[in-house]
Design an enzyme around this catalytic site. Sequence first.
Site, PDB file in Angstrom:
ATOM      1  N   TYR A 191       0.858  -1.189   0.000  1.00  0.00           N
ATOM      2  CA  TYR A 191       0.000   0.000   0.000  1.00  0.00           C
ATOM      3  C   TYR A 191       0.892   1.236   0.000  1.00  0.00           C
ATOM      4  CZ  TYR A 191      -4.315   2.586   0.638  1.00  0.00           C
ATOM      5  OH  TYR A 191      -5.373   3.432   0.457  1.00  0.00           O
TER       6      TYR A 191
ATOM      7  N   LYS B 197     -20.348 -20.862  -9.407  1.00  0.00           N
ATOM      8  CA  LYS B 197     -19.705 -20.735 -10.720  1.00  0.00           C
ATOM      9  C   LYS B 197     -18.256 -20.283 -10.544  1.00  0.00           C
ATOM     10  CE  LYS B 197     -20.400 -21.083 -15.186  1.00  0.00           C
ATOM     11  NZ  LYS B 197     -21.507 -20.463 -15.917  1.00  0.00           N
TER      12      LYS B 197
END
Length: 757
Positions: A40, A95
């Site tokens: 970060y 899925k």
Amino acid sequence: MSKQSKRREALIYHAKPKPGKIEVVPTKKYATQRDLALAYSPGVAEPCLEIAKDKENVYKYTTKGNLVAVISNGTAVLGLGNIGPEASKPVMEGKGLLFKIFADIDVFDIEVGTENVEEFIQTVKMIAPTFGGINLEDIKAPEAFEIERRLKAELDIPVMHDDQHGTAIISAAALINALEITEKKIEEAKIVISGAGAAAISCTRLYQAFGARRENIVMCDSKGVIRQDRDNLTAEKAEFATDRDINTLTDAMKDADVFIGLSMADVVTPDMLLIMADNPIVFAMANPDPEIEYQLAIDTRDDIIMATGRSDHPNQVNNVLGFPFIFRGALDVRATKINEAMKMAAVVAIAELAKEPVPEQVNIAYGETRLTFGKDYIIPKPFDPRLIVKIPPAVAKAAMESGVAKEPILNWDHYESELEGRLGTDNKLIKLLFNRAKMNPKRVVFAEADKIEVLKAAQIVLEEGIAIPILLGRRDTIIALMEEIEFDADLEIIDPKSDEEQERKSRYANVYWEQRKRRGVTYYSAESLMRERNYFAAMMVSEGDADALISGFSRAYPRVLKPMLEVIGMAKGATRVATTNLMMTQRGPMFLSDTAINVDPSAKDLATITTMTAQAIKMFGLDPVIAMTSYSNFGSSNNPGAAKIREAVSFLHRQYPNLIVDGEVQTDFALNNELLQEKFPFSKLAGKKVNTLIFPNLDSANITYKMLKSLNNAESIGPIMLGMRKPVHILQLGSSVDEIVNMTAIAVVDAQQKRKR
């Protein structure tokens, strides 16, 4: 299992131990302040600036290139209809799971709260910069057609509505092969389509792309044949309206060569099949119940080629054969779309794969002697490991040739090696094991069935068709527990201490006494031992009253092992009993031996353990690549512990020259191909992916297995008993329900193998 019980099991599966089926996992180190400063602020600014200079750098510095969005608005979820976006989320997560386990593609599922076509399109367009591809799912027709058409035209990443194209691609591959077997040409084939939704329309269009003629196609919906003189036809239905003087599905089936079912159960009758042409091709793909039941169809006509959407019949038309691998190929060349050329390339690749010799792993998994191209094998099996190295390259090449690939592949051998490497992250071997067990389930006696975890496992293996449980323990306790977990089954329940079993106990005691009377066993002590569940269960297997045995959940391993060795004994020709554990690791399946029995094996013992382990690995359809481990490498120490491994390896190289085994070798070298190749290129393991570790003693094997299991949360199957005359397998103390189920599948497969011998 009752409907209520199934419902509860499904809900628990999705809710525990944490809600949902997928999660986000960090791919970079984050342990130190330095790591976080790179992940970060301030370090993250650097890739941001590079992407700002050139948007294509987003593929270099972020997950975009391997990230697909599975997007739905919940308007056509499975067979449940329009149940809304929130209710569709479990399906979308599912899925995502399939994308990951079959093709190593990461997924965010996104449920959009609108049924307005324009709002849906704009929402997807606005979030598209995040993703490398878009998989549209469970969106009702006709809106699905417009949504996909617009997004394909307006985005520069692959977009596919799998409900439309998945079934089309797999069924087209099956149809091409079925027509070849029946010696019919697609240009001349008379085709009936039952159903006119998104999948049916897409299937028909793709069949036309392969040569089917519109004048030979009849499409039916719930009102009958779609004719040109019908009012209020959608544009998609009008595309396939016929001017022939036919009105019903029965009319359409007369002399038809092909029936494609994408509608509802039981709309096709035996009489309809009888009026079809010779060698009819029938794809009844309604789920879960096909347009005509499989057995009824093949009983009606012996010249039929039959396919369904079900896994319990030959020729399953399963979308998982397509979408993971199509997106894999599209992502790997950074395709701007999934076009017709790419879909057709997938069709051809799938069709051709069915004609190639089937790996033994697949034959074993599906309980076949030899799967070969023919009426009952027109498309590959979903767990065929070759799918990932056949379909993505075909799709990628088509993308390059059709001009939509932004990052062409230059080294195809390297690419295929990369694809093979992606297979190591899943647990498909367990599914293959279950499939094989289901092909010929055996009677398995559970010696501790009055423990609720064992009873739950027995319930699962019965309902899954893996085994036929025989339950040992206190009858009243077992019945009470069965009621508690809604286990309603008519099974054999045996309490070895009960008077009802006196005749059998006496018979078993006499057999046991005859076997061991010259080893200090009296008839009285034999009778007493038959009241003990592990002796009784072992005698059941020995005498053929059961095919296999599972025990050890609540008793220490040595206590359970003793009666097994006394009653069952070693297999003919065996000189040693040992165990191996199968660990499902991130690098793929790993076998560890001996994890439970031999405390300090000699060189001869190690060689025996190695050959027995190799045979067990072949039972799973895998080729053993075995490292015999130590703290030293290839003679670097003369310590007796290292020397005995060298002696064992020398023996194995002489006696089993075709076995890929080497050592002694340190574990880090064994598991690092590049390191091993660089330092020890002479080794039989150089350039190979090791899948088996043989340890010098029980301490090292057992510690390693339990450390892997605890620290890495690796799924374990074992300890798998090697060298026994009959299939008996002893659990680790306090095994989980899943571990008991896995071991039961092993016991069944073991029984199948021993029966063949």
